[in-house]
Design a protein around this motif. Structure first.
Motif, PDB file in Angstrom:
ATOM      1  N   MET A 335       0.825  -1.219   0.000  1.00  0.00           N
ATOM      2  CA  MET A 335       0.000   0.000   0.000  1.00  0.00           C
ATOM      3  C   MET A 335       0.854   1.262   0.000  1.00  0.00           C
ATOM      4  N   LYS A 336       1.926   1.248   0.801  1.00  0.00           N
ATOM      5  CA  LYS A 336       2.819   2.415   0.862  1.00  0.00           C
ATOM      6  C   LYS A 336       3.626   2.556  -0.429  1.00  0.00           C
ATOM      7  N   GLU A 337       4.186   1.433  -0.872  1.00  0.00           N
ATOM      8  CA  GLU A 337       5.073   1.453  -2.042  1.00  0.00           C
ATOM      9  C   GLU A 337       4.344   1.943  -3.302  1.00  0.00           C
ATOM     10  N   LEU A 338       3.102   1.467  -3.489  1.00  0.00           N
ATOM     11  CA  LEU A 338       2.341   1.808  -4.697  1.00  0.00           C
ATOM     12  C   LEU A 338       1.431   3.026  -4.502  1.00  0.00           C
ATOM     13  N   ASP A 339       1.460   3.633  -3.306  1.00  0.00           N
ATOM     14  CA  ASP A 339       0.575   4.756  -2.957  1.00  0.00           C
ATOM     15  C   ASP A 339      -0.867   4.438  -3.350  1.00  0.00           C
ATOM     16  N   LEU A 340      -1.420   3.418  -2.700  1.00  0.00           N
ATOM     17  CA  LEU A 340      -2.757   2.950  -3.090  1.00  0.00           C
ATOM     18  C   LEU A 340      -3.868   3.908  -2.665  1.00  0.00           C
ATOM     19  N   ASN A 341      -3.566   4.860  -1.764  1.00  0.00           N
ATOM     20  CA  ASN A 341      -4.556   5.918  -1.503  1.00  0.00           C
ATOM     21  C   ASN A 341      -4.773   6.759  -2.759  1.00  0.00           C
ATOM     22  N   ALA A 342      -3.671   7.123  -3.412  1.00  0.00           N
ATOM     23  CA  ALA A 342      -3.785   7.902  -4.656  1.00  0.00           C
ATOM     24  C   ALA A 342      -4.485   7.076  -5.728  1.00  0.00           C
ATOM     25  N   LYS A 343      -4.176   5.786  -5.785  1.00  0.00           N
ATOM     26  CA  LYS A 343      -4.788   4.900  -6.791  1.00  0.00           C
ATOM     27  C   LYS A 343      -6.303   4.823  -6.568  1.00  0.00           C
ATOM     28  N   ALA A 344      -6.723   4.734  -5.292  1.00  0.00           N
ATOM     29  CA  ALA A 344      -8.163   4.680  -4.982  1.00  0.00           C
ATOM     30  C   ALA A 344      -8.872   5.947  -5.452  1.00  0.00           C
ATOM     31  N   LYS A 345      -8.216   7.092  -5.296  1.00  0.00           N
ATOM     32  CA  LYS A 345      -8.821   8.363  -5.744  1.00  0.00           C
ATOM     33  C   LYS A 345      -8.942   8.407  -7.270  1.00  0.00           C
ATOM     34  N   GLU A 346      -7.951   7.849  -7.965  1.00  0.00           N
ATOM     35  CA  GLU A 346      -8.024   7.784  -9.438  1.00  0.00           C
ATOM     36  C   GLU A 346      -9.193   6.890  -9.869  1.00  0.00           C
ATOM     37  N   ILE A 347      -9.361   5.760  -9.166  1.00  0.00           N
ATOM     38  CA  ILE A 347     -10.470   4.849  -9.464  1.00  0.00           C
ATOM     39  C   ILE A 347     -11.799   5.568  -9.259  1.00  0.00           C
ATOM     40  N   GLU A 348     -11.915   6.328  -8.167  1.00  0.00           N
ATOM     41  CA  GLU A 348     -13.156   7.074  -7.890  1.00  0.00           C
ATOM     42  C   GLU A 348     -13.475   8.043  -9.018  1.00  0.00           C
ATOM     43  N   SER A 349     -12.454   8.800  -9.435  1.00  0.00           N
ATOM     44  CA  SER A 349     -12.722   9.827 -10.434  1.00  0.00           C
ATOM     45  C   SER A 349     -13.136   9.198 -11.762  1.00  0.00           C
ATOM     46  N   LEU A 350     -12.495   8.109 -12.145  1.00  0.00           N
ATOM     47  CA  LEU A 350     -12.862   7.432 -13.397  1.00  0.00           C
ATOM     48  C   LEU A 350     -14.266   6.810 -13.288  1.00  0.00           C
ATOM     49  N   MET A 351     -14.518   6.103 -12.185  1.00  0.00           N
ATOM     50  CA  MET A 351     -15.810   5.408 -12.050  1.00  0.00           C
ATOM     51  C   MET A 351     -16.974   6.388 -11.961  1.00  0.00           C
ATOM     52  N   LYS A 352     -16.800   7.439 -11.164  1.00  0.00           N
ATOM     53  CA  LYS A 352     -17.919   8.381 -10.989  1.00  0.00           C
ATOM     54  C   LYS A 352     -18.249   9.106 -12.293  1.00  0.00           C
ATOM     55  N   ALA A 353     -17.215   9.418 -13.082  1.00  0.00           N
ATOM     56  CA  ALA A 353     -17.471  10.068 -14.383  1.00  0.00           C
ATOM     57  C   ALA A 353     -18.267   9.136 -15.293  1.00  0.00           C
ATOM     58  N   ARG A 354     -17.860   7.880 -15.359  1.00  0.00           N
ATOM     59  CA  ARG A 354     -18.565   6.909 -16.214  1.00  0.00           C
ATOM     60  C   ARG A 354     -19.986   6.649 -15.703  1.00  0.00           C
ATOM     61  N   LEU A 355     -20.128   6.492 -14.401  1.00  0.00           N
ATOM     62  CA  LEU A 355     -21.450   6.187 -13.833  1.00  0.00           C
ATOM     63  C   LEU A 355     -22.396   7.385 -13.960  1.00  0.00           C
TER      64      LEU A 355
END
Length: 444
Positions: A335-355
């Motif tokens: 989680m730290k190495e890949l900065d999965l907090n930032a990744k989760a925010k990217e997923i949110e922005s992509l999913m919410k736009a599509r939905l």
């Protein structure tokens, strides 16, 4: 370990013949009460893809219910757990301790909100963590009552069934339940009678009034809430609600417990969902995403509260198993190495736009909500009445499954489609999964 190709591929109908054979064996050997969303038998799980025994590759929008956030076979999890397996599988921490347990507790003290002195105790499952949080709060306050909220879910043991709001399938026919549990309103903005903008303060006032009048604040040991409600439908309590409840708890010597079992460990784009409104809980319960798929759970909190239980009062034979602890350290490393907090925010922005684009075309999408990679759509018969539409949720899930995308439903009314992709999923797979969901809307 060979990596699973990160592409959807259907070579048979879903479920395929080998899965159907295994399902027939399962029906003869496994108790009927243990259900499955999709009777596809898994062979390998990696990144955003589940490969089944028939060679089909399905896009995973479930993560084993928010567990495999770092993927189903993350390198660091496998490496650390394998090394630990070779050394020893178990001693029982209550007999002879080991460093891994201590390391996990140190990591939890560092990662959880607040800079006060903290301690942890480790268990096997989310329900165990919640149950032990209640024990600790009662030992600390010398009080008995526990307050929970409408639409909340906290587990399947006797006490946690009492804490859980939804009857079917969690509670039906399994009573009597543990006493001294009281349920109050939650700030469910989409369904609040006077509208979402009034919801936070009004719901908090109602909840506090009920606690004061019906229970007595001086009798309450703990208030327990999921900062984003999981099984209840990915409800984000309206802004202002949680801070008001925390203030009330602090003013009255009540232990405030954040149940972060589904929402914790980068799932919402922060280490813990309660950070969104600056909430610092007295106790926080974690499980699911903590150990990359190995069974581990924790209660972490203020040192003086955690130390209230007498020596020997907390524990369990397998609690903080050494292999699971190694998995947790590998999961946190990833989680730290890949900065999965930032990744989760990217997923949110992509999913919410599509939905949101889908919502403009299909008016059965009443609400889009959630944070990070914990996103949901609530389906209704029509936008004006907001009558729940569980039939549409079931039909959409079925259509997605047939096309090789694993989605889950939830919600008190069974009308919510929830999306919990692994935080390591590729953007192309995420978009392809959303394409399948959009196509399912066209057919339903």
């Amino acid at each position: 370990m060979t990596a699973v190709p990160q592409e959807r591929k259907l070579v048979t109908a879903i479920p395929g013949p080998k899965s159907q054979e295994l399902q027939a064996r399962r029906l003869g050997a496994v108790a009927r009460g243990v259900g499955s969303v999709l009777p596809v038998f898994t062979k390998r799980l990696d990144g955003g893809i589940l490969e089944d025994v028939d060679g089909n590759r399905l896009i995973d929008f479930g993560s084993g219910i928010a567990v495999t956030s770092v993927g189903g076979s993350a390198e660091a999890v496998v490496r650390r757990a394998t090394a630990q397996l070779a050394d020893f599988t178990h001693t029982c921490f209550m007999v002879t301790p080991y460093e891994g347990y201590v390391e996990v507790c140190e990591a939890l003290a560092e990662l959880t909100p607040g800079d006060h002195a903290k301690k942890s105790a480790l268990f096997n499952s989310g329900a165990e963590a919640v149950e032990n949080a209640v024990k600790i709060a009662r030992a600390y306050t010398k009080r008995q009552a526990v307050v929970v909220f409408d639409h909340g879910y906290h587990g399947r043991t006797n006490l946690t069934m009492a804490l859980t709001a939804k009857n079917m399938p969690y509670k039906h026919g399994f009573g009597p339940f543990a006493p001294e549990v009281y349920r109050v309103p939650v700030a469910y903005g989409y369904r609040w009678p006077t509208g979402a903008e009034n919801c936070g303060p009004e719901a908090a006032a109602q909840a506090i009034d009920q606690i004061t009048k019906q229970i007595g604040a001086e009798n309450v040991a703990a208030i327990i809430i999921e900062p984003v409600l999981g099984e209840g439908g990915f409800i984000e309590p309206a802004k202002g609600f949680l801070p008001a409840i925390v203030e009330f708890a602090n003013d009255n010597g009540i232990v405030f417990v954040a149940d972060e079992i589904q929402s914790g460990f980068c799932r919402t784009g922060q280490w813990f969902a309660c950070e969104d409104e600056g909430i610092v809980p007295d106790l926080i319960t974690t499980a699911k995403g903590i150990a990359g798929g190995l069974p581990l759970a924790a209660v972490t909190g203020r040192a003086e509260i955690m130390d209230a239980a007498h020596a020997g009062g907390l524990g369990g034979t397998y609690g903080g198993n050494p292999v699971a602890c190694a998995g947790a350290l590998g999961s946190i490393e990833t989680m730290k190495e890949l900065d999965l907090n930032a990744k989760a925010k990217e997923i949110e922005s992509l999913m919410k736009a599509r939905l949101s684009a889908m919502q403009e075309k299909y008016e059965i999408i009443g609400d889009i909500r959630g944070r990070g990679a914990m996103i949901a759509i609530e389906l209704v018969k029509d936008p004006a009445s907001k009558t729940p539409n569980p039939e549409a949720a079931a039909a959409l899930a079925k259509a997605c499954h047939a096309e090789g995308v694993i989605v889950l439903t939830c919600g008190t009314y069974g009308n919510v489609l929830r999306f919990l992709p692994p935080l390591v999923i590729g953007e192309d797979l995420l978009n392809e999964g959303l394409d399948v969901i959009e196509a399912a809307f066209a057919t339903v």
